[in-house]
Write an enzyme that holds these catalytic residues in place. Sequence first.
Site, mmCIF file in Angstrom:
data_model
loop_
_atom_site.group_PDB
_atom_site.id
_atom_site.type_symbol
_atom_site.label_atom_id
_atom_site.label_comp_id
_atom_site.label_asym_id
_atom_site.label_seq_id
_atom_site.Cartn_x
_atom_site.Cartn_y
_atom_site.Cartn_z
ATOM 1 N N CYS A 345 48.987 32.342 32.571
ATOM 2 C CA CYS A 345 50.213 32.733 31.858
ATOM 3 C C CYS A 345 51.017 33.778 32.616
ATOM 4 O O CYS A 345 51.148 34.928 32.179
ATOM 5 C CB CYS A 345 49.839 33.240 30.476
ATOM 6 S SG CYS A 345 48.941 31.976 29.585
ATOM 7 N N GLU A 346 51.498 33.410 33.771
ATOM 8 C CA GLU A 346 52.366 34.271 34.583
ATOM 9 C C GLU A 346 53.235 33.360 35.426
ATOM 10 O O GLU A 346 52.740 32.370 35.969
ATOM 11 C CB GLU A 346 51.550 35.098 35.590
ATOM 12 C CG GLU A 346 50.800 36.214 34.993
ATOM 13 C CD GLU A 346 50.557 37.335 35.986
ATOM 14 O OE1 GLU A 346 51.373 37.546 36.894
ATOM 15 O OE2 GLU A 346 49.531 37.993 35.823
ATOM 16 N N TYR A 374 40.353 34.225 52.694
ATOM 17 C CA TYR A 374 41.028 34.967 51.630
ATOM 18 C C TYR A 374 41.347 34.060 50.439
ATOM 19 O O TYR A 374 42.368 34.217 49.780
ATOM 20 C CB TYR A 374 42.295 35.659 52.175
ATOM 21 C CG TYR A 374 41.993 36.519 53.385
ATOM 22 C CD1 TYR A 374 41.181 37.642 53.268
ATOM 23 C CD2 TYR A 374 42.475 36.183 54.657
ATOM 24 C CE1 TYR A 374 40.865 38.410 54.379
ATOM 25 C CE2 TYR A 374 42.157 36.960 55.774
ATOM 26 C CZ TYR A 374 41.356 38.067 55.625
ATOM 27 O OH TYR A 374 41.032 38.833 56.720
#
Length: 424
Positions: A345-346, A374
């Site tokens: 939710c972003e 990474y």
Amino acid sequence: MDHFAYKEGKLSAEDVALETIALEVGTPVYVYSTATLKRHFQVFSEAFQGVHALVCFAVKANSNQAVLRTLAREGAGADVVSLGELTRALMAGIPGDRIVFSGVGKTPEEMHAALRAGIKQFNAESEAELEVLNLVAGEMGLTAPVSVRVNPDVDAKTHAKISTGKSENKFGIPWQRVDAVYARIKELEHLEAVGVDLHIGSQLTDLAPFREAFAKVVTLVKDLRAKGHDIRHIDLGGGLGIPYDPEQAAPPAPAEYGTMIREVLGDLDCGIILEPGRLIAGNAGVLVTRMLYEKKGVDRTFYILDAAMNDLGRPAMYDAYHAIVPVREAETDATLEADFVGPVCESSDTFAKARKTTPLKAGDLVAIKSAGAYGAVMSSTYNSRPLVPEVLVDDTRYAVVRKRQSLEELLSLDEVPTWLTGSG
Ligand code: LLP
């Protein structure tokens, strides 16, 4: 070069179809290629033939023990930055004398463990740290080999969040203090200065900043030697970039990097240590994810994947580009533009915006490429999403090298105090 290619229309890691792994292990899943890890390590090492060089894989890029063991068998050392990484490197069979310990905030506990393991050197980042290291080594009746990480104040010309060699960065000892720091090391009974260290940043795509910084350090070594310090090697750090976007010019090859280093070193009789991370592991891994839904926005199409920014954080953190390709080779040349997004939710949970792609439909698998460095190491459980598994392929075989975290395992870390459960 990597070992991910379409074979009979199926994207494969070496001789294993990614589809097979996705079906057995589920998605999202990280998949690494042994042949690619080995090849990258060999190509990098060969670039320094004839130079006294120790290649220490930067464990922060990928700390899976199967990956570390693969590299250890090729002769890799390790660059570690925590007790956790040190322990992983030792468990993977990397001998202490091939391990260097970097990082700005080593604790006495970490120093103790590293001294006990007989590491090659501590890359010291501050004067305060050197005083503590001297005390810890003294308590153990040992002498700690140290290199001072110097800050050459050079602009690495990479993303601001992964630039480390400018004076405003927290890394290294300011150039103006270096002399005084080596003089202090001489006074401290349980420290021995064996080298000089630097690392100016990551994903560098140009050799010029490296050349500038390395040349400064060569002058410094001559200076320090003239003052009686027995400088035996320079740790040049990591940072050489890798191709992420096939449309962009490829960064310099390891051989060019090696040639530049030879030139800069000239006749300085000095060993070198290198700490590549991304270059070894980045293109040796992909994140395989399944498309959950297609959603039509007002002016765009969203492809919603089951992987999210908590699984692979680089696009959200650094606006990083990762190629995204279908696991089943497209049967059409037609393309469209779509935003590849995750379920978190972003709005930053976006892997690619307006990316040209062949049309996909719900249920299709895609591979997010260049995810071997990474990637898994930076994952989190944000939105209470369990950590995803990692799989290592070797030729025709594969194994789960980190199992998927279960929801039970994730939730079991929480404890609710008795005043809330009503039983206290
Ligand atoms: N040595 C030191 C002291 C480092 O700090 C690093 C990376 C390396 C070696 C390895 O650098 P490489 O060869 O992998 O470029 N999370 C970021 C990258 C952070 C790099 C931190 N230091 C990313 O995903 O781009």
